[in-house]
Structure formats: C-alpha cells, structure tokens
Design an enzyme around this catalytic site. Sequence first.
Site, PDB file in Angstrom:
ATOM      1  N   MET A 187       0.841  -1.194   0.000  1.00 45.62           N
ATOM      2  CA  MET A 187       0.000   0.000   0.000  1.00 45.62           C
ATOM      3  C   MET A 187       0.880   1.251   0.000  1.00 45.62           C
ATOM      4  SD  MET A 187      -3.400  -0.929   2.084  1.00 45.62           S
ATOM      5  CE  MET A 187      -2.756  -0.743   3.731  1.00 45.62           C
ATOM      6  N   HIS A 234       9.259  -3.381   3.343  1.00 49.49           N
ATOM      7  CA  HIS A 234       8.806  -3.634   1.968  1.00 49.49           C
ATOM      8  C   HIS A 234      10.001  -4.001   1.075  1.00 49.49           C
ATOM      9  CE1 HIS A 234       5.579  -0.631   3.244  1.00 49.49           C
ATOM     10  NE2 HIS A 234       4.867  -1.689   2.894  1.00 49.49           N
ATOM     11  N   GLY A 274       4.841 -10.171   3.979  1.00 49.92           N
ATOM     12  CA  GLY A 274       5.643 -10.067   5.198  1.00 49.92           C
ATOM     13  C   GLY A 274       5.020 -10.847   6.346  1.00 49.92           C
ATOM     14  N   GLN A 330      -2.830 -12.320   7.835  1.00 48.68           N
ATOM     15  CA  GLN A 330      -3.060 -12.071   6.409  1.00 48.68           C
ATOM     16  C   GLN A 330      -2.453 -13.188   5.560  1.00 48.68           C
ATOM     17  OE1 GLN A 330      -2.526  -8.033   4.558  1.00 48.68           O
ATOM     18  NE2 GLN A 330      -0.625  -8.930   3.842  1.00 48.68           N
TER      19      GLN A 330
HETATM   20  P1  AMP Z   1       1.504  -2.843   3.518  1.00 48.30           P
HETATM   21  O1  AMP Z   1       2.036  -1.836   2.549  1.00 48.30           O
HETATM   22  O2  AMP Z   1       1.567  -2.416   4.937  1.00 48.30           O
HETATM   23  O3  AMP Z   1       0.166  -3.404   3.102  1.00 48.30           O
HETATM   24  O4  AMP Z   1       2.506  -4.071   3.444  1.00 48.30           O
HETATM   25  C1  AMP Z   1       2.840  -4.673   2.211  1.00 48.30           C
HETATM   26  C2  AMP Z   1       3.604  -5.923   2.495  1.00 48.30           C
HETATM   27  O5  AMP Z   1       4.797  -5.612   3.207  1.00 48.30           O
HETATM   28  C3  AMP Z   1       2.814  -6.916   3.367  1.00 48.30           C
HETATM   29  O6  AMP Z   1       3.021  -8.228   2.879  1.00 48.30           O
HETATM   30  C4  AMP Z   1       3.433  -6.716   4.726  1.00 48.30           C
HETATM   31  O7  AMP Z   1       3.352  -7.862   5.538  1.00 48.30           O
HETATM   32  C5  AMP Z   1       4.880  -6.420   4.355  1.00 48.30           C
HETATM   33  N1  AMP Z   1       5.539  -5.715   5.453  1.00 48.30           N
HETATM   34  C6  AMP Z   1       5.112  -4.575   6.060  1.00 48.30           C
HETATM   35  N2  AMP Z   1       5.934  -4.254   7.072  1.00 48.30           N
HETATM   36  C7  AMP Z   1       6.893  -5.207   7.119  1.00 48.30           C
HETATM   37  C8  AMP Z   1       8.022  -5.443   7.959  1.00 48.30           C
HETATM   38  N3  AMP Z   1       8.334  -4.625   8.962  1.00 48.30           N
HETATM   39  N4  AMP Z   1       8.784  -6.527   7.713  1.00 48.30           N
HETATM   40  C9  AMP Z   1       8.468  -7.377   6.692  1.00 48.30           C
HETATM   41  N5  AMP Z   1       7.418  -7.210   5.874  1.00 48.30           N
HETATM   42  C10 AMP Z   1       6.643  -6.142   6.083  1.00 48.30           C
END
Ligand code: AMP
Length: 280
Positions: free
Chosen positions: A30, A37, A147, A153
Amino acid sequence: MDIFSEINSARAYLSAKKSNQLSIGLVPTMGALHPGHLALIRASKAENDLTVCSIYVNPAQFNNSTDLSQYPRTLEADLALLKQEGCEMALIPTNEEMYAKAVPLRFDFGNLDKVMEGRYRPGHFSGVALVVAKFFNIVQPDRAYFGQKDYQQFQIISRLKEELKFPLELRSVPIVREPDGLAMSSRNQRLGATGRKKATLLFKSLNYARDSIRKGADFAQIRTEIEAWYRQEDGLKLEYLEMADGTTLELTDHFSPDKNLILLIAAYVDEVRLIDNLPA
Ligand code: AMP
C-alpha cells in the site's frame, strides 16, 4: 523501471515478458515504502527475472474511514526507492479501474477471519483477499511475497490461493524491525516522538509473554499483567494479545513447546493502530 496505472497496458507488457519465459515475482503493497517492503522486493529479485511492485491503498480493506484518509501516501519517494532497488515494474492502478462496482465481492474465511484482526476490523480480510485476488489475476506471477508482520493475512492468502487454485508460490518474509525492536510499518510515520517511544511496548510485550510462558507461567495471567502496562500509560490501548495455532489460528491459552504457536498483538499508540507477532 516501467510504471503502469492502466490494467490492460500492464497485462500487455507482462504477457510479452512471459512469452520470453521470464519468471515474475509480485510484491503487493500500500506504499509509504520502508525497509520492510524492500526486503520483499529483494526476496523477489533473488528468485525471479522480473519483479512487480503494486502500490495501491485498497479502500475495501479499511473498516475505518479516518484510517483510510490518514494512511500515508508518498508515491514519488516510493518510486525512487523501487528504482534504487532495481524493481522492474510498478503497478499503481486507480480506484475506478480496480472497483467497477460500489459494493465489492465478499469472502468468508471461517475461523481465520473471525479472530484477532478479523474480529476487530470486520470486513478487513474480505477486502484484502479481494484485492490480492485481483492482483494475482492481473499480474499472474510465478511467486508472490508477503511479510510475516501481517501473520494472519498470510494464512488468509494461503487459503485464498488454495481455494481459487492460483498457480503460484507464496513466500513469507521475516519481519524487519527498528533497532529497538519496533516492527517497521508505514503507520509508524504517524507517530510523534513520544508515541514512537511508547510503541516499543508491543515488541516488549511479546518478548515478555514468550519468555514467561516458556518458563511455565500461565498465559492468561501474563496477559492480565500486560494489560495493566497499557492502562498505566496515557495514549496506549491494548486491543488484543493472543496465542494462536500458527496455521489454523485457533486461539489457545495453553503453551506447548512441541506446537507451532504464535503470539499476536494489536494496540493503539496515540490513535495509531499497530500490530506485531512473535513465535511462542
Ligand atoms: P503494507 O504496505 O503495509 O500493506 O505491506 C505490504 C507488504 O509488506 C505486506 O506483505 C506486509 O506484511 C509487508 N511488510 C510490512 N511491514 C513489514 C516489515 N516490517 N517486515 C516485513 N514485511 C513487512
């Protein structure tokens, strides 16, 4: 890096790549990209010829309109980071193209979406599953990267893949943390200096719970103790601290070292909702 906002142009570009036998890794995000990310981008680059990062703040997964409107949006900086990482393609679709109908399709994942995030954010996982299914269909990747920070999720998406027979491999990438343990999150940007300090309590809570139950303490009692920490400090609100089966997400208060159990937490820090988890 090639940047697409139109779904049909993205499909045409990808089908040309696929006809050249290139393997494709998808990293759905997002935006408001941070090193968490980028770890996913690197994981994808390591095993695919071409990495696609989608940046889309998906309205269907927000059950709170303030959370949606305040979600950080930093597109220019995100694109610069992706270029720096050598990501080959960014997909930034519009709401008009993603959602033709005002009322999105709904999914029901049984127990998986009734506990924890599903319980406190009704409809959230239905929205996540819908947008992920759309991206799987648009990109048709060989592998998709998520992640471990969003543990629940990942279980939902595993079920989605199984049920809808998506011919791809799912990868789960370890949580990237700040030096003081706070899990990196786009939402951390919304924390002020004092909030940022208070936010370390989530990871401390998980570690304390894990160490205590491993020494034989009762989980329910530990939770009561931790609940009191959050009541003592202004601006903190613990939403849940749970122990769950790592696959079925069935909640339990009984620790056993032979089981795959995971501790999961959600808390508000000065109105910003944060989540984290740790194997029990
Ligand atoms: P988001 O943009 O928050 O929807 O996250 C996009 C992807 O990045 C998702 O698969 C999250 O689980 C992963 N993600 C977000 N924060 C982290 C983190 N600190 N470590 C690893 N993966 C992450």
